[in-house]
Write a protein that holds these residues in place. Structure first.
Motif, PDB file in Angstrom:
ATOM      1  N   ILE A  79      92.342  36.919  -8.840  1.00 43.73           N
ATOM      2  CA  ILE A  79      91.556  36.819  -7.605  1.00 43.73           C
ATOM      3  C   ILE A  79      91.967  35.593  -6.796  1.00 43.73           C
TER       4      ILE A  79
ATOM      5  N   GLN B  64      89.260  40.868   0.201  1.00 41.14           N
ATOM      6  CA  GLN B  64      88.699  39.558   0.549  1.00 41.14           C
ATOM      7  C   GLN B  64      89.080  39.134   1.963  1.00 41.14           C
TER       8      GLN B  64
ATOM      9  N   SER C 210      92.757  42.887  -4.383  1.00 40.08           N
ATOM     10  CA  SER C 210      91.827  41.767  -4.226  1.00 40.08           C
ATOM     11  C   SER C 210      92.057  41.030  -2.909  1.00 40.08           C
TER      12      SER C 210
ATOM     13  N   CYS D 169      84.433  46.709  -2.160  1.00 40.36           N
ATOM     14  CA  CYS D 169      84.440  46.791  -3.629  1.00 40.36           C
ATOM     15  C   CYS D 169      83.855  48.105  -4.135  1.00 40.36           C
TER      16      CYS D 169
ATOM     17  N   SER E 184      84.062  43.136  -8.939  1.00 50.75           N
ATOM     18  CA  SER E 184      85.284  43.817  -9.370  1.00 50.75           C
ATOM     19  C   SER E 184      85.247  44.118 -10.860  1.00 50.75           C
TER      20      SER E 184
ATOM     21  N   PHE F  74      90.094  42.412 -13.507  1.00 54.85           N
ATOM     22  CA  PHE F  74      90.459  41.543 -12.385  1.00 54.85           C
ATOM     23  C   PHE F  74      90.089  40.111 -12.782  1.00 54.85           C
TER      24      PHE F  74
ATOM     25  N   MET G  14      84.019  38.602  -5.049  1.00 58.36           N
ATOM     26  CA  MET G  14      85.029  39.507  -5.603  1.00 58.36           C
ATOM     27  C   MET G  14      84.948  39.535  -7.123  1.00 58.36           C
TER      28      MET G  14
END
Length: 446
Positions: free
Chosen positions: A411, A152, A148, A130, A402, A406, A398
């Motif tokens: 996500i 992840q 994303s 990130c 982020s 986002f 995330m």
């Protein structure tokens, strides 16, 4: 011990209380420890030693000498992140692969694999992805869901590729050799990374707007320049060789190899002129936070598991599966895998491991399956649990790290293709156990 209810009913009640209290937003370790101690008091009363049961179980944690590897490996990863080594690696990947469709996505995935090999945790990969990769991918107009999903899914590889901290914990609880488990995680980890890579390349080739290539005028580098930036990866590779090689070759124990990694990360930061008091203290602070979180969860989970042992839960579950329900070994194994996915929605991998490993490992032995192979399946399933709503660990990380554009919908949807690829990997490892067992049988005698 006088228990009016069947052990199966008490187990269901304990898990129901655990999930209900966690739904209120309380800390996992607090809820788990409370339910374990409260259940012990209810079952055995204050005069039967129940008041000490949770404490006695938790204190065992401090007798696990290999647990010293935990803060060492975590510190190693954070030191490399804080000193900017990860930035150098990503810049090298950017130069070499940026001209391809989806090239920065592939480079990000490679970065995640390398960070996994240096750290062994998912959270470090998320933080680096990130902070280092995400801004560059956004700048190059990559699709938000592609960004994303890559970050992840790529960060989840940290718990499978050596030196995986989760596999070290599994080895201690299941009493299996760490070297065999690390070897068992290599091929499945590379298989999963290859599946991710093929998906990114094919998807971006078919839909260039998801991962556009860097324009040639912005990525003009001579071969000499490319070779120069490639040198950024030499020191981290030497670090990996020092940590994993010293252990596998027998020059150092597991704890000693983790100390070598922690010391080598400081030396690398010094050689690259990135070592400062701020970098050192930030790495220490983050290591303390992560290690303390692991310790609290493990102590609470041990207290919770102590009640399971007192109830004879292993015998009860084994009888339920094999005698009452008449399930075949493969059906039992499938139920265990599904239970990991369900529990992973609410628990992190450490808590889940300490709760279910003492319950499932004896059953796995009874069924004739390899505990090494089962450990790989457990970690693969944990990776799915990290990415599945509503409480996937990586989903929350995330969202926290982020940009605001986002959305939670982006996500959540971003991980769907990667979760499906993880299911494919689990199916392949189940159908072909040698994917996980070939290396341990060849080099560790597992």
């Amino acid at each position: 011990m006088d228990i009016s209810l069947a052990p199966e009913v008490i187990i269901v009640l304990m898990f129901s209380c655990l999930m209900l209290l966690m739904a209120t937003g309380q800390r996992v370790f607090g809820v788990m420890g409370f339910v374990g101690v409260a259940a012990a008091m209810w079952l055995w009363g204050g005069d039967g030693g129940a008041t000490d049961m949770g404490f006695n179980a938790a204190i065992k944690l401090f007798n696990w000498y290999p647990l010293l590897t935990l803060p060492m490996f975590i510190f190693m990863g954070y030191m490399l992140a804080e000193s900017g080594i990860a930035d150098d690696l990503y810049h090298a990947l950017h130069v070499w692969m940026g001209s391809l469709r989806g090239g920065l996505g592939v480079g990000t995935l490679f970065l995640m694999v390398m960070i996994s090999c240096m750290n062994g945790l998912s959270v470090a990969g998320m933080a680096i992805g990130c902070s280092v990769a995400l801004p560059e991918l956004v700048k190059r107009h990559y699709d938000k869901r592609m960004i994303s999903g890559i970050i992840q899914a790529g960060s989840s590889l940290g718990i499978l590729v050596p030196p995986s901290v989760v596999l070290v914990l599994y080895a201690m609880i299941a009493r299996q050799p760490v070297d065999a488990l690390w070897l068992a995680g290599i091929v499945p980890g590379l298989l999963l990374a290859a599946l991710f890579l093929v998906y990114i390349v094919v998807r971006c080739w078919l839909q260039p707007e998801l991962g556009p290539a860097i324009p040639p005028e912005e990525n003009r580098h001579t071969l000499a320049e490319k070779l120069q930036v490639l040198s950024a990866g030499i020191l981290p590779l030497l670090l990996m060789a020092a940590v994993i090689g010293s252990f596998f070759l027998g020059y150092a124990s597991l704890v000693e190899s983790s100390a070598i990694g922690a010391l080598a990360s400081i030396v690398i930061a010094f050689v690259r002129r990135r070592l400062s008091w701020l970098v050192f203290t930030n790495a220490l602070r983050q290591t303390l936070n992560a290690s303390a979180m692991f310790m609290w969860i493990m102590m609470a989970a041990l207290a919770f598991a102590a009640v399971f042992d007192g109830l004879g839960a292993v015998r009860a579950v084994e009888a339920l599966f094999l005698e009452d329900w008449g399930l075949t070994p493969w059906q039992v194994l499938t139920l265990m895998i599904l239970s990991f996915v369900i529990m992973g929605i609410f628990l992190d991998d450490t808590a889940m491991l300490i709760i279910v490993a003492p319950l499932y490992i004896p059953i796995i032995d009874t069924l004739g399956f390899s505990p090494i192979w089962f450990g790989v399946l457990y970690v693969l399933t944990c990776q799915i649990a990290y990415l599945t709503p509503p409480f996937g660990y990586n989903l929350f990380l995330m969202r926290a790290m982020s940009p605001p554009d986002f959305t939670i919908k982006d996500i959540y949807l971003s991980v769907v293709p990667f979760v499906l690829l993880m299911v494919v990997a689990i199916a392949l490892v189940m159908i072909f156990p040698q994917i996980a067992l070939w290396l341990p049988e060849r080099f560790a005698g597992a």
